[in-house]
Design a protein around this motif. Structure first.
Motif, PDB file in Angstrom:
ATOM      1  N   SER A 149      24.703  11.596  34.517  1.00  0.00           N
ATOM      2  CA  SER A 149      24.232  11.712  33.138  1.00  0.00           C
ATOM      3  C   SER A 149      25.358  11.549  32.126  1.00  0.00           C
ATOM      4  N   TYR A 150      26.570  11.303  32.601  1.00  0.00           N
ATOM      5  CA  TYR A 150      27.727  11.220  31.709  1.00  0.00           C
ATOM      6  C   TYR A 150      28.709  10.183  32.229  1.00  0.00           C
ATOM      7  N   ARG A 151      29.610   9.785  31.349  1.00  0.00           N
ATOM      8  CA  ARG A 151      30.686   8.881  31.702  1.00  0.00           C
ATOM      9  C   ARG A 151      31.952   9.363  31.023  1.00  0.00           C
ATOM     10  N   VAL A 152      33.075   9.370  31.729  1.00  0.00           N
ATOM     11  CA  VAL A 152      34.364   9.710  31.126  1.00  0.00           C
ATOM     12  C   VAL A 152      35.056   8.408  30.761  1.00  0.00           C
ATOM     13  N   LEU A 153      35.291   8.205  29.466  1.00  0.00           N
ATOM     14  CA  LEU A 153      35.903   6.974  28.992  1.00  0.00           C
ATOM     15  C   LEU A 153      37.407   6.995  29.213  1.00  0.00           C
ATOM     16  N   ALA A 154      38.057   5.851  28.969  1.00  0.00           N
ATOM     17  CA  ALA A 154      39.498   5.708  29.240  1.00  0.00           C
ATOM     18  C   ALA A 154      40.331   6.709  28.446  1.00  0.00           C
ATOM     19  N   ASP A 155      39.853   7.074  27.248  1.00  0.00           N
ATOM     20  CA  ASP A 155      40.614   8.023  26.427  1.00  0.00           C
ATOM     21  C   ASP A 155      40.288   9.477  26.747  1.00  0.00           C
ATOM     22  N   GLY A 156      39.485   9.708  27.788  1.00  0.00           N
ATOM     23  CA  GLY A 156      39.125  11.068  28.182  1.00  0.00           C
ATOM     24  C   GLY A 156      37.854  11.593  27.544  1.00  0.00           C
ATOM     25  N   THR A 157      37.276  10.832  26.611  1.00  0.00           N
ATOM     26  CA  THR A 157      36.025  11.245  25.974  1.00  0.00           C
ATOM     27  C   THR A 157      34.882  11.247  26.987  1.00  0.00           C
ATOM     28  N   VAL A 158      34.073  12.281  26.935  1.00  0.00           N
ATOM     29  CA  VAL A 158      32.878  12.360  27.779  1.00  0.00           C
ATOM     30  C   VAL A 158      31.687  11.934  26.938  1.00  0.00           C
ATOM     31  N   ARG A 159      30.983  10.903  27.374  1.00  0.00           N
ATOM     32  CA  ARG A 159      29.813  10.428  26.633  1.00  0.00           C
ATOM     33  C   ARG A 159      28.589  10.414  27.537  1.00  0.00           C
ATOM     34  N   GLN A 160      27.429  10.395  26.896  1.00  0.00           N
ATOM     35  CA  GLN A 160      26.161  10.404  27.611  1.00  0.00           C
ATOM     36  C   GLN A 160      25.862   9.026  28.197  1.00  0.00           C
ATOM     37  N   VAL A 161      25.234   9.009  29.361  1.00  0.00           N
ATOM     38  CA  VAL A 161      24.689   7.784  29.935  1.00  0.00           C
ATOM     39  C   VAL A 161      23.176   7.815  29.731  1.00  0.00           C
ATOM     40  N   TYR A 162      22.632   6.760  29.145  1.00  0.00           N
ATOM     41  CA  TYR A 162      21.200   6.672  28.881  1.00  0.00           C
ATOM     42  C   TYR A 162      20.528   5.918  30.026  1.00  0.00           C
ATOM     43  N   PHE A 163      19.393   6.441  30.481  1.00  0.00           N
ATOM     44  CA  PHE A 163      18.697   5.862  31.628  1.00  0.00           C
ATOM     45  C   PHE A 163      17.220   5.745  31.297  1.00  0.00           C
ATOM     46  N   TYR A 164      16.694   4.526  31.375  1.00  0.00           N
ATOM     47  CA  TYR A 164      15.287   4.271  31.088  1.00  0.00           C
ATOM     48  C   TYR A 164      14.606   3.706  32.324  1.00  0.00           C
TER      49      TYR A 164
ATOM     50  N   GLY B  16       3.397  15.537  29.392  1.00  0.00           N
ATOM     51  CA  GLY B  16       4.051  14.575  30.268  1.00  0.00           C
ATOM     52  C   GLY B  16       4.176  13.214  29.603  1.00  0.00           C
ATOM     53  N   ARG B  17       4.610  12.212  30.402  1.00  0.00           N
ATOM     54  CA  ARG B  17       4.729  10.850  29.892  1.00  0.00           C
ATOM     55  C   ARG B  17       3.819   9.969  30.741  1.00  0.00           C
ATOM     56  N   SER B  18       2.809   9.401  30.091  1.00  0.00           N
ATOM     57  CA  SER B  18       1.785   8.666  30.812  1.00  0.00           C
ATOM     58  C   SER B  18       1.350   7.475  29.978  1.00  0.00           C
ATOM     59  N   ARG B  19       0.323   6.788  30.434  1.00  0.00           N
ATOM     60  CA  ARG B  19      -0.194   5.634  29.700  1.00  0.00           C
ATOM     61  C   ARG B  19      -0.767   6.038  28.347  1.00  0.00           C
ATOM     62  N   GLU B  20      -1.032   7.331  28.138  1.00  0.00           N
ATOM     63  CA  GLU B  20      -1.548   7.805  26.853  1.00  0.00           C
ATOM     64  C   GLU B  20      -0.444   8.226  25.889  1.00  0.00           C
ATOM     65  N   THR B  21       0.799   8.231  26.368  1.00  0.00           N
ATOM     66  CA  THR B  21       1.914   8.658  25.525  1.00  0.00           C
ATOM     67  C   THR B  21       2.196   7.617  24.440  1.00  0.00           C
ATOM     68  N   ALA B  22       2.526   8.088  23.252  1.00  0.00           N
ATOM     69  CA  ALA B  22       2.966   7.192  22.182  1.00  0.00           C
ATOM     70  C   ALA B  22       4.469   6.960  22.337  1.00  0.00           C
ATOM     71  N   PHE B  23       4.851   5.696  22.479  1.00  0.00           N
ATOM     72  CA  PHE B  23       6.260   5.378  22.734  1.00  0.00           C
ATOM     73  C   PHE B  23       6.961   4.753  21.532  1.00  0.00           C
ATOM     74  N   SER B  24       6.371   4.852  20.355  1.00  0.00           N
ATOM     75  CA  SER B  24       6.963   4.222  19.171  1.00  0.00           C
ATOM     76  C   SER B  24       8.376   4.726  18.913  1.00  0.00           C
ATOM     77  N   ARG B  25       8.562   6.024  19.005  1.00  0.00           N
ATOM     78  CA  ARG B  25       9.891   6.592  18.755  1.00  0.00           C
ATOM     79  C   ARG B  25      10.876   6.135  19.824  1.00  0.00           C
ATOM     80  N   ASP B  26      10.414   6.038  21.068  1.00  0.00           N
ATOM     81  CA  ASP B  26      11.288   5.584  22.139  1.00  0.00           C
ATOM     82  C   ASP B  26      11.797   4.167  21.867  1.00  0.00           C
TER      83      ASP B  26
END
Length: 363
Positions: free
Chosen positions: A307-322, A122-132
């Motif tokens: 979890s996604y967004r459709v851009l003006a040119d029709g491209t589907v991209r990821q939405v990041y949520f923290y 899981g993700r807790s106070r003991e998790t290493a978040f350096s990569r994040d």
């Protein structure tokens, strides 16, 4: 190496199951604000509806809403926006059996092979978040020029001198495109700028000031006297703080009211649905959302963010949520409420924002 968004892999519609899938069924709403029986509720993932033999992606989605076929496109609406006769998708299967396809793996996020039994999954106070942190640095540098970063903030920032300054630097540096908060964040930020306290405590030494419990009320009253936050900032010659920096750089801030608010400040939206509309207006074009130290605003924003967004040119991209919070409960509750793509970081948000600012804003 510059940051690279994950590519989107759409469903393979040529498979027999999807080629032979029936068209989705749409039934009229029986009255305003009411969906037909067996309505299909949307998720955070890309969802497709087969209409006249063609699969259509819902371009702007929101969890727990319904899909309406309107003027040749799928429109995702809250129940309160339904009008009698609107054609609402019905069906509760998700693999094409009823012409509805939920596509949860379009971005093919990296999955690490794990043993069936392993520690610290899981993700807790003991998790290493350096990569994040490293990933977040690169993401924000990319989003500054190519996306829209929405910050959802609790009042904890306004209690700390360094945190206020750090977030102000991020605003000035172009890493903040909208702020969603409540009356408390704005009140304590303005109190800090006006009286150098937050809830009567010095924002640097944390020492309580004489009669300091009046300070936030005096600040609210003064803003109300001037009629608006910009007028207050100008009249009182305020030159620091989060809202001052937002005003200076044209960054919009939405202040959603609650039943416990003092005052409130003039721009606070007291109508909960007006506040929801204003929040969603910013969220619907967001490509990264960072929520910090506010459980209720975080869950509200999570419910609005696909979890996604459709851009003006029709491209589907990821939405990041923290979700950043010192409480593991707050971080994990977000996933429990359906925001399955949210990334949690368990830490003090004041330290988090100072750390972020030092990395992103070069002297």
């Amino acid at each position: 190496m510059p940051f690279q968004l994950r590519p989107y892999f759409p469903p393979v519609f040529s498979t027999p199951a999807l080629e032979n899938a029936p068209d989705a069924v749409f039934r009229p709403a029986p009255r305003d604000g009411v969906a037909p029986e067996n309505f299909h509720a949307m998720s955070i993932f890309p969802e497709y509806f087969k209409i006249a033999g063609q699969w259509h992606l819902a371009r702007e989605s929101r969890m727990d809403c319904v899909a309406v076929w309107d003027r040749g496109r799928i429109d995702v609406r809250e129940f309160r926006r339904l009008r009698q006769g609107d054609l609402v998708a019905v069906g509760r299967t998700e693999q094409g059996e009823e012409g509805i396809l939920v596509h949860p793996d379009g971005f093919r996020e990296r999955r690490v092979a794990r043993d069936v039994f392993a520690f610290r999954q899981g993700r807790s106070r003991e998790t290493a978040f350096s990569r994040d942190y490293d990933e977040l640095y690169e993401l924000l540098r990319h989003e500054r020029d190519h996306g829209k970063v929405v910050w959802v903030m609790g009042p904890a920032f306004a209690f700390d001198h360094d945190a206020r300054n750090a977030f102000s630097r991020l605003i000035a540096g172009g890493f903040v495109h909208a702020v969603l908060a409540g009356n408390a964040l704005a009140t304590h930020d303005l109190e800090a700028a006006y009286l150098n306290t937050a809830l009567g405590q010095n924002i640097y030494t944390q020492e309580s000031q004489p009669n300091g419990h009046y300070n936030h009320l005096d600040t609210i009253n003064r803003v109300r006297l001037h009629g608006s936050i910009p007028a207050f900032l100008k009249a009182e010659q305020i030159e620091n703080g989060i809202l001052h920096t937002c005003e200076r750089h044209g960054v919009p801030y939405i202040l959603a009211g609650s039943i416990r608010d003092d005052g409130p400040l003039p721009p606070v939206l007291a109508d909960v649905y007006a506040a929801q509309d204003a929040m969603r207006a910013e969220i619907r074009s967001a490509t990264t959302v960072i929520c910090m130290a506010t459980a209720l605003h975080t869950i509200a924003a999570g419910n609005m963010t696909p979890s996604y967004r459709v851009l003006a040119d029709g491209t589907v991209r990821q939405v990041y949520f923290y979700c950043v919070d010192i409480s593991e409960f707050a971080v994990n509750k977000l996933s429990d409420r359906g925001s399955l793509s949210a990334r949690g970081i368990v830490t003090n948000v004041q330290d988090f924002i100072v750390h972020l600012s030092k990395e992103l804003i070069q002297p």
